[in-house]
Design a protein around this motif. Structure first.
Motif, PDB file in Angstrom:
ATOM      1  N   HIS A  16       3.305   1.823   3.009  1.00 17.67           N
ATOM      2  CA  HIS A  16       2.031   2.141   2.360  1.00 17.67           C
ATOM      3  C   HIS A  16       1.762   1.182   1.207  1.00 17.67           C
ATOM      4  CE1 HIS A  16      -0.927   4.395  -0.024  1.00 17.67           C
ATOM      5  NE2 HIS A  16      -1.309   4.860   1.138  1.00 17.67           N
TER       6      HIS A  16
ATOM      7  N   TRP B 215      -1.501  -1.505   1.107  1.00 18.56           N
ATOM      8  CA  TRP B 215      -2.564  -1.567   0.109  1.00 18.56           C
ATOM      9  C   TRP B 215      -2.547  -2.851  -0.699  1.00 18.56           C
ATOM     10  CZ3 TRP B 215      -6.827   0.481   0.825  1.00 18.56           C
ATOM     11  CH2 TRP B 215      -6.914   1.636   1.578  1.00 18.56           C
TER      12      TRP B 215
ATOM     13  N   SER C 257      -3.028  11.554   4.816  1.00 16.11           N
ATOM     14  CA  SER C 257      -4.232  11.547   5.635  1.00 16.11           C
ATOM     15  C   SER C 257      -5.448  11.451   4.726  1.00 16.11           C
ATOM     16  CB  SER C 257      -4.254  12.840   6.462  1.00 16.11           C
ATOM     17  OG  SER C 257      -5.358  12.883   7.311  1.00 16.11           O
ATOM     18  N   SER C 258      -6.618  11.492   5.330  1.00 11.99           N
ATOM     19  CA  SER C 258      -7.862  11.448   4.555  1.00 11.99           C
ATOM     20  C   SER C 258      -8.421  12.862   4.399  1.00 11.99           C
ATOM     21  CB  SER C 258      -8.893  10.572   5.256  1.00 11.99           C
ATOM     22  OG  SER C 258      -9.258  11.152   6.502  1.00 11.99           O
ATOM     23  N   THR C 259      -9.300  13.014   3.425  1.00 10.22           N
ATOM     24  CA  THR C 259      -9.966  14.299   3.223  1.00 10.22           C
ATOM     25  C   THR C 259     -10.722  14.689   4.477  1.00 10.22           C
ATOM     26  OG1 THR C 259     -10.186  13.823   0.871  1.00 10.22           O
ATOM     27  CG2 THR C 259     -11.631  15.522   1.761  1.00 10.22           C
ATOM     28  N   LYS C 260     -11.409  13.728   5.097  1.00 11.22           N
ATOM     29  CA  LYS C 260     -12.174  14.009   6.311  1.00 11.22           C
ATOM     30  C   LYS C 260     -11.259  14.554   7.411  1.00 11.22           C
ATOM     31  CE  LYS C 260     -15.280  12.012   9.742  1.00 11.22           C
ATOM     32  NZ  LYS C 260     -15.754  13.309  10.108  1.00 11.22           N
ATOM     33  N   SER C 261     -10.108  13.922   7.617  1.00 15.68           N
ATOM     34  CA  SER C 261      -9.186  14.388   8.654  1.00 15.68           C
ATOM     35  C   SER C 261      -8.651  15.778   8.345  1.00 15.68           C
ATOM     36  CB  SER C 261      -8.027  13.404   8.815  1.00 15.68           C
ATOM     37  OG  SER C 261      -8.500  12.178   9.302  1.00 15.68           O
ATOM     38  N   LYS C 262      -8.363  16.049   7.074  1.00 20.16           N
ATOM     39  CA  LYS C 262      -7.876  17.381   6.690  1.00 20.16           C
ATOM     40  C   LYS C 262      -8.927  18.443   7.001  1.00 20.16           C
ATOM     41  CE  LYS C 262      -3.950  16.098   4.653  1.00 20.16           C
ATOM     42  NZ  LYS C 262      -2.654  16.328   5.219  1.00 20.16           N
TER      43      LYS C 262
ATOM     44  N   ARG D 232      -2.485  -0.506   9.046  1.00 18.91           N
ATOM     45  CA  ARG D 232      -2.732   0.929   9.230  1.00 18.91           C
ATOM     46  C   ARG D 232      -1.951   1.456  10.436  1.00 18.91           C
ATOM     47  NH1 ARG D 232      -4.739   3.737   5.201  1.00 18.91           N
ATOM     48  NH2 ARG D 232      -6.089   5.023   6.434  1.00 18.91           N
TER      49      ARG D 232
END
Length: 180
Positions: A49, A53, A159-164, A117
């Motif tokens: 990670h 980045w 993960s991302s907020t959207k995926s959660k 990724r």
């Protein structure tokens, strides 16, 4: 005859106890090895990670710097070539080689994003496989009889907020990828 029977019973008991002791050590060693692999994988995930980045950020900085430099010098080049001579040189741009904006830096950045990724995703999949293997070992027979530390291994998937939200609601109907 009694001695032979007693000796046979003693040998069978010794082998039985030896088998159970051997299984105890074998299953516990396997459980400890899996825990150690999970911890090592946690460190790998952090390293992947961090690398992801840093590479993406630095390549984006290079691309942005190139864009800014090109934007700064291009008008000066064009103005210097074609300004106010009145000799028709303005139309020479059709046949001359002019500086072109090189988009390969953006392509390289895009490829790096995808590659890094994917590497990060594979690292997370590996730790989840190790946790599954540990859980199976601790909960199936005969291992569950012998393993002394059955504490579940915790891991939160990055993960991302959207995926959660998608996982919580079970809905993923936001298909307009260019919505602003």
């Amino acid at each position: 005859m009694k001695k032979i029977i007693l000796l046979s019973v003693a040998v069978i008991m010794f082998l039985g106890i030896g088998t159970f002791v051997g299984m105890y050590f074998s299953y516990n060693n396997k459980e400890i090895a899996l825990r150690n692999q999970v911890e090592a994988q946690r460190g790998k995930i952090e390293g992947v990670h961090d690398k992801m980045w840093k590479v993406i950020s630095q390549k984006a900085q290079v691309s942005n710097e190139y864009k800014d430099a090109f934007t700064e010098i291009y008008p000066a080049i064009m103005e210097g070539r074609y300004s106010g001579t009145g000799d028709g040189s303005l139309m020479k741009w059709v046949t001359e080689q002019n500086p072109n904006f090189d988009t390969s830096l953006y392509k390289d950045l895009s490829q790096s994003i995808e590659l890094l990724r994917t590497e990060f995703q594979k690292s997370q999949e590996r730790i989840l496989d190790l946790i599954r293997e540990h859980t199976t070992l601790c909960n199936t027979f005969p291992g569950r009889w012998f393993i002394s530390n059955k504490t579940p291994i915790e891991y939160t998937v990055v993960s991302s907020t959207k995926s959660k939200v998608v996982m919580e609601t079970g809905l993923d109907d936001d298909v307009d990828i260019f919505k602003k």
